[in-house]
Every structure is written in structure tokens, then in C-alpha cells.
Design a protein around this motif. Structure first.
Motif, short mmCIF file in Angstrom:
data_model
loop_
_atom_site.label_atom_id
_atom_site.label_comp_id
_atom_site.label_asym_id
_atom_site.label_seq_id
_atom_site.Cartn_x
_atom_site.Cartn_y
_atom_site.Cartn_z
N LYS A 3 47.19 52.29 22.94
CA LYS A 3 46.20 52.94 23.57
C LYS A 3 45.45 52.36 24.50
O LYS A 3 44.53 52.82 25.31
N HIS A 4 45.84 50.94 24.88
CA HIS A 4 45.15 50.38 26.12
C HIS A 4 46.17 49.27 26.61
O HIS A 4 46.51 48.20 25.95
N LEU A 5 46.73 49.58 27.78
CA LEU A 5 47.62 48.54 28.31
C LEU A 5 47.07 47.82 29.33
O LEU A 5 46.21 48.27 30.41
N LEU A 6 47.33 46.54 29.45
CA LEU A 6 47.19 45.48 30.41
C LEU A 6 48.25 45.40 31.50
O LEU A 6 49.27 45.17 31.03
N LYS A 32 44.87 54.30 27.85
CA LYS A 32 44.24 54.10 29.42
C LYS A 32 44.93 52.58 29.90
O LYS A 32 45.63 52.11 28.87
N ILE A 33 44.82 52.32 31.13
CA ILE A 33 45.19 51.11 31.59
C ILE A 33 44.08 50.14 32.31
O ILE A 33 42.98 50.84 32.78
N THR A 34 44.53 48.91 32.16
CA THR A 34 43.64 48.04 32.94
C THR A 34 44.61 47.19 33.94
O THR A 34 45.50 46.52 33.35
N GLY A 35 44.45 47.45 35.17
CA GLY A 35 45.03 46.56 36.21
C GLY A 35 44.26 45.19 36.34
O GLY A 35 43.15 45.33 36.49
N ILE A 36 45.12 44.25 36.72
CA ILE A 36 44.49 42.90 36.54
C ILE A 36 45.26 42.02 37.68
O ILE A 36 46.50 42.08 37.73
N HIS A 37 44.60 41.47 38.47
CA HIS A 37 45.14 40.28 39.54
C HIS A 37 44.36 39.01 39.32
O HIS A 37 43.39 38.89 39.47
N VAL A 38 45.43 38.05 39.26
CA VAL A 38 44.89 36.59 39.05
C VAL A 38 45.09 35.88 40.46
O VAL A 38 45.96 35.67 41.09
N ILE A 39 43.71 35.44 41.12
CA ILE A 39 43.57 34.65 42.16
C ILE A 39 43.65 33.12 41.77
O ILE A 39 42.85 32.65 41.00
N PRO A 40 44.68 32.56 42.48
CA PRO A 40 44.45 31.05 42.23
C PRO A 40 43.11 30.45 42.98
O PRO A 40 42.57 30.81 43.89
N GLU A 41 42.91 29.54 42.31
CA GLU A 41 41.76 28.74 42.49
C GLU A 41 41.94 28.02 44.09
O GLU A 41 43.09 27.69 44.30
N PHE A 42 40.77 27.94 44.68
CA PHE A 42 40.95 27.55 46.04
C PHE A 42 41.28 25.83 45.75
O PHE A 42 40.41 25.03 45.11
N HIS A 43 42.41 25.25 46.40
CA HIS A 43 42.70 23.74 46.34
C HIS A 43 42.90 23.30 48.15
O HIS A 43 43.16 24.06 48.63
N LEU A 44 42.39 22.20 48.07
CA LEU A 44 42.59 21.47 49.72
C LEU A 44 43.42 20.14 49.66
O LEU A 44 42.86 19.32 48.96
N GLN A 104 43.10 40.13 25.49
CA GLN A 104 42.23 40.01 24.02
C GLN A 104 41.03 40.40 24.26
O GLN A 104 40.67 41.14 23.70
N GLU A 105 40.12 39.95 25.45
CA GLU A 105 38.88 40.33 25.77
C GLU A 105 38.57 41.98 25.58
O GLU A 105 37.57 42.59 25.27
N ARG A 106 39.63 42.52 26.11
CA ARG A 106 39.44 43.96 26.68
C ARG A 106 40.08 44.97 25.40
O ARG A 106 40.19 46.16 25.38
#
Length: 147
Positions: A3-6, A32-44, A104-106
Motif C-alpha cells: 500500500k505504501h512504497l518508499l 502510493k509512493i514516497t520518494g526520498i533523497h538523503v543529503i550527506p551532512e556538511f563536512h570540511l 518505518q516512520e511513514r
């Protein structure tokens, strides 16, 4: 059944193909679907302060712009197929954990993602987020591999 795809996307052509497949699966199951993109944290890391090109704010702005473009693609193919779609992006240095947490959350009942097929030393050094999701997720994972 489902019923719900990530649908995680990294903006690659292969993840685009996986998204197309996910939309087809969602349509078949009236899901229904939920699209997700994971952004890496800023590192210097630098030895020379003149090499500093991005500030954290510029990095976030740039990363969000990419995320929005990647997710707009997922949203468009879902809309074209009359599949309900929402999108989200998160910031994390551990994409596999962020993907599993979002699923899990969705209350998703299937994760559909691409595998770039990295093996050997490259797979060992770069790692496989898909493999990590497969290993750690209690939610079923459908892996798309290039033909």
C-alpha cells in the motif's frame, strides 16, 4: 498487498529506472509512493583555508536544489501514472539508516531501490547502501538492477 512504497533516489539514471519500476508496482497494487533523497551532512576537511569554497549555508542550498530536482523526477513519473506521491529529503551521513527510518516512520510496506552493483574493492571501499538496507531492514526491499 503493498500500500505504501518508499523510493530512495540519488539522482542517477539507475535510480530513475528503479523509480519507474516502483511507480509501475504502485499502480498495479493501487498503492502510493514516497520518494526520498538523503543529503550527506556538511563536512570540511582541508589543509589550506584558501580551498574553502562552500559555507554550510551554501552547501545546504546547493544540496536541497539537487534533492528537489531528483525528487521532482519521481513525483512527475508518479503523477503521469496517476499514482499518489509525496517526497521528502533528509540529512544524514548514513543513508541506509535514514532510508529505513523513513520507511518505518511513514509505515511503508516496501522499499524499492536501485543497486549499482559495486563489487570487489570498489564495493568494499565505497560500500553499498542497498546492501546495508537489505541487511538491516525488517521491511521488504525490492532491488532494481540494470539489465
Amino acid at each position: 498487498m503493498f500500500k505504501h512504497l518508499l523510493v530512495p533516489t540519488d539522482g542517477s539514471a539507475l535510480s530513475g529506472e528503479a523509480a519507474r519500476m516502483a511507480v509501475g508496482v504502485a499502480k498495479a497494487f493501487d498503492a502510493k509512493i514516497t520518494g526520498i533523497h538523503v543529503i550527506p551532512e556538511f563536512h570540511l576537511l582541508t589543509y589550506d583555508t584558501e580551498m574553502l569554497a562552500d559555507t554550510p549555508n551554501e552547501y545546504v542550498r546547493h544540496a536541497r536544489k539537487h534533492a528537489e530536482r531528483y525528487l521532482a523526477f519521481v513525483e512527475q513519473i508518479a503523477t503521469d501514472a496517476a499514482v499518489l506521491c509525496e517526497t521528502t529529503w533528509v540529512v544524514s551521513d548514513h543513508p541506509y539508516q535514514a532510508i529505513i527510518h523513513a520507511a518505518q516512520e511513514r509505515h511503508c510496506d516496501l522499499i524499492v531501490m536501485a543497486s549499482h552493483g559495486r563489487r570487489g574493492v570498489q564495493g568494499l571501499l565505497i560500500g553499498s547502501e542497498t546492501q546495508k538496507v537489505l541487511t538491516h531492514s525488517n521491511i521488504p526491499v525490492l532491488v532494481y538492477r540494470s539489465q
